[in-house]
Design an enzyme around this catalytic site. Structure first.
Site, PDB file in Angstrom:
ATOM      1  N   LYS A 158      -3.821  31.516  67.943  1.00  0.00           N
ATOM      2  CA  LYS A 158      -4.188  30.515  66.938  1.00  0.00           C
ATOM      3  C   LYS A 158      -3.344  29.249  67.052  1.00  0.00           C
ATOM      4  O   LYS A 158      -3.844  28.150  66.821  1.00  0.00           O
ATOM      5  CB  LYS A 158      -4.086  31.102  65.527  1.00  0.00           C
ATOM      6  N   LYS A 194     -13.419  36.584  71.454  1.00  0.00           N
ATOM      7  CA  LYS A 194     -14.023  37.302  70.315  1.00  0.00           C
ATOM      8  C   LYS A 194     -14.870  36.345  69.472  1.00  0.00           C
ATOM      9  O   LYS A 194     -14.581  35.142  69.399  1.00  0.00           O
ATOM     10  CB  LYS A 194     -12.960  38.006  69.475  1.00  0.00           C
ATOM     11  N   LYS A 233     -14.925  32.870  63.282  1.00  0.00           N
ATOM     12  CA  LYS A 233     -15.366  31.828  62.339  1.00  0.00           C
ATOM     13  C   LYS A 233     -14.925  30.456  62.804  1.00  0.00           C
ATOM     14  O   LYS A 233     -15.584  29.465  62.550  1.00  0.00           O
ATOM     15  CB  LYS A 233     -14.707  32.044  60.970  1.00  0.00           C
TER      16      LYS A 233
HETATM   17  N1  AQP Z   1     -15.278  39.469  66.673  1.00  0.00           N
HETATM   18  C1  AQP Z   1     -14.929  40.438  65.841  1.00  0.00           C
HETATM   19  N2  AQP Z   1     -15.316  41.715  66.072  1.00  0.00           N
HETATM   20  C2  AQP Z   1     -14.983  42.712  65.212  1.00  0.00           C
HETATM   21  N3  AQP Z   1     -14.263  42.508  64.087  1.00  0.00           N
HETATM   22  C3  AQP Z   1     -13.866  41.248  63.811  1.00  0.00           C
HETATM   23  N4  AQP Z   1     -13.171  40.713  62.798  1.00  0.00           N
HETATM   24  C4  AQP Z   1     -13.043  39.379  62.986  1.00  0.00           C
HETATM   25  N5  AQP Z   1     -13.652  39.018  64.125  1.00  0.00           N
HETATM   26  C5  AQP Z   1     -14.182  40.155  64.670  1.00  0.00           C
HETATM   27  C6  AQP Z   1     -12.646  41.471  61.668  1.00  0.00           C
HETATM   28  O1  AQP Z   1     -13.099  40.851  60.478  1.00  0.00           O
HETATM   29  C7  AQP Z   1     -12.100  41.047  59.464  1.00  0.00           C
HETATM   30  C8  AQP Z   1     -11.825  39.764  58.762  1.00  0.00           C
HETATM   31  O2  AQP Z   1     -11.234  38.838  59.617  1.00  0.00           O
HETATM   32  P1  AQP Z   1     -10.496  37.586  58.992  1.00  0.00           P
HETATM   33  O3  AQP Z   1     -11.438  36.657  58.419  1.00  0.00           O
HETATM   34  O4  AQP Z   1      -9.459  38.021  58.046  1.00  0.00           O
HETATM   35  O5  AQP Z   1      -9.750  36.930  60.178  1.00  0.00           O
HETATM   36  P2  AQP Z   1     -10.017  36.927  61.683  1.00  0.00           P
HETATM   37  O6  AQP Z   1      -9.780  38.246  62.281  1.00  0.00           O
HETATM   38  O7  AQP Z   1      -9.134  35.836  62.173  1.00  0.00           O
HETATM   39  O8  AQP Z   1     -11.564  36.578  61.775  1.00  0.00           O
HETATM   40  P3  AQP Z   1     -12.235  35.360  62.466  1.00  0.00           P
HETATM   41  O9  AQP Z   1     -13.673  35.418  62.233  1.00  0.00           O
HETATM   42  O10 AQP Z   1     -11.787  35.256  63.861  1.00  0.00           O
HETATM   43  O11 AQP Z   1     -11.692  34.146  61.626  1.00  0.00           O
HETATM   44  P4  AQP Z   1     -10.860  32.910  62.075  1.00  0.00           P
HETATM   45  O12 AQP Z   1     -11.702  32.247  63.108  1.00  0.00           O
HETATM   46  O13 AQP Z   1     -10.709  32.134  60.803  1.00  0.00           O
HETATM   47  O14 AQP Z   1      -9.573  33.404  62.621  1.00  0.00           O
HETATM   48  C9  AQP Z   1     -10.871  41.657  60.143  1.00  0.00           C
HETATM   49  O15 AQP Z   1     -10.879  43.049  59.886  1.00  0.00           O
HETATM   50  C10 AQP Z   1     -11.127  41.410  61.595  1.00  0.00           C
HETATM   51  O16 AQP Z   1     -10.540  42.402  62.409  1.00  0.00           O
END
Ligand code: AQP
Length: 344
Positions: free
Chosen positions: A122, A206, A209
């Site tokens: 990040k 992966k 968002k």
């Molecule tokens: N690609 C993914 N596949 C499976 N699980 C995923 N999670 C996120 N991306 C995937 C799971 O979703 C939950 C919530 O995630 P989060 O919003 O707390 O943060 P994150 O993991 O950082 O998700 P994003 O979508 O990638 O958000 P950004 O882009 O803001 O960082 C967690 O249980 C995560 O494992």
């Protein structure tokens, strides 16, 4: 005298997880996390929060944050969480998370945090311009979990390393303050298809968002046309689907689409290949699009219906916060005593 292994943690099993209100929820969040919440709530006492304190580790528009929190809460409800069964709340409504996180900041070691790959991903090349909060994010995450003495944490595969850190913090706290088994060592529940959904544009990244390309992900609120278009444009290769799962090795994009199909259909990848082996993506993608629309379409519709009544969502979050605080406050009171605080 013989050495005796310490007695195992004797407290109740408890589930905790959360999602950040940082943008539209996508298929990865759904398959990696949300879909498990609805199932677990009927088996184990379940606490699910909206991680607005985590969200501000990167800039969030204050005028929008509250509505982003409501959107995540609506997604929880639309994917099957029942507020009469599970406790649903906003992280910032329970200040005990932050208080315990400070104590854990003093328990965790810099060397442990230096190893966290999500911070490296990040922060990218601009580490020195990242917030300190982004760096200590996994410590707050440990507090989120342990303030409820949760034992099971349903998350996607990307969170596994943070869960290991939570266990290390719990173990060191229990040791340093001579409180064997005060905190449990929680387990990450990452099993199952959909634990790591990849970007539709790049099978090595992966689904996320914060990916600048909306084409990289299927959002829970996408309509049928958008879902079909994103699946149609998903990156693939020209070869037909193989007969065995091993045949997908080295074909990251193909493997991802097969895994998504399997997770949405509740089948194994081998079963999916059993049906589609020998067919090209021209035949497979429309089937995948139909399946995604049939699963996600009703969720998007239900989210829109719930969001039309924000007062009801606020009522649910308010009641959840009260229940959550009733459990978190005694943990923090005990921690104050164990640490020796003047106000303990
Ligand atoms: N690609 C993914 N596949 C499976 N699980 C995923 N999670 C996120 N991306 C995937 C799971 O979703 C939950 C919530 O995630 P989060 O919003 O707390 O943060 P994150 O993991 O950082 O998700 P994003 O979508 O990638 O958000 P950004 O882009 O803001 O960082 C967690 O249980 C995560 O494992």
């Amino acid at each position: 005298m013989t050495d005796q292994a310490p007695a195992p943690y004797a407290g109740p099993e408890r589930v905790l997880s959360g999602v950040q209100p940082t943008g539209d929820l996508h298929l990865g969040n759904y398959l990696g996390a949300l879909v498990k919440f609805g199932r677990l709530q009927h088996e184990i006492e379940t606490f699910i929060f909206v991680a607005d304190m985590h969200a501000i580790t990167e800039w969030q528009d204050p005028a929008k944050l509250k509505s982003q929190v409501r959107e995540i809460a609506a997604a929880y409800l639309a994917t099957g969480l029942d507020p009469k069964v599970a406790t649903i709340f906003a992280q910032s409504a329970v200040p005990e998370h932050a208080e315990l996180a400070w104590v854990f900041n003093c328990v965790a070691r810099l060397g442990w945090l230096d190893r966290m790959t999500q911070f490296k991903d990040k922060a990218g090349k601009h580490k020195e311009r990242s917030s300190v909060g982004l760096y200590t994010y996994p410590v707050l995450q440990a507090a989120d979990i342990l303030v409820y003495k949760a034992t099971k944490v349903p998350v996607g595969e990307d969170q596994r390393q943070h869960l290991e850190l939570t266990r290390d913090i719990a173990q060191k706290f229990n040791h340093d303050f001579d409180a064997p088994n005060f905190f449990p060592l929680p387990d990450a529940l990452t099993q199952g298809p959909g634990a790591r959904v990849m970007s539709l544009r790049d099978g090595s990244a992966k689904m996320s968002k914060s990916d600048p390309s909306d084409q990289s992900r299927i959002n829970l609120t996408d309509d049928a046309d958008a879902i079909a278009q994103k699946v149609r444009k998903a990156r693939t290769d020209p070869d037909p689907l193989p007969e065995t799962v091993e045949g997908l090795e080295g074909r990251a994009e193909a493997k991802n689409l097969v895994a998504i199909y399997a997770a949405l259909a509740g089948r194994t990848e081998a079963q999916v290949l059993g049906e589609f082996a020998g067919q090209g993506f021209g035949a497979f993608k429309p089937k995948l699009a139909d399946l995604a629309v049939s699963v996600l379409g009703p969720i998007g519709g239900e989210m829109r219906r719930l969001l039309a009544d924000p007062a009801e969502i606020d009522r649910i979050l308010g009641a959840g916060a009260e229940k959550a605080r009733a459990l978190a406050a005694p943990t923090v009171a005990e921690v104050r005593k164990l640490v020796g605080f003047w106000a303990g």
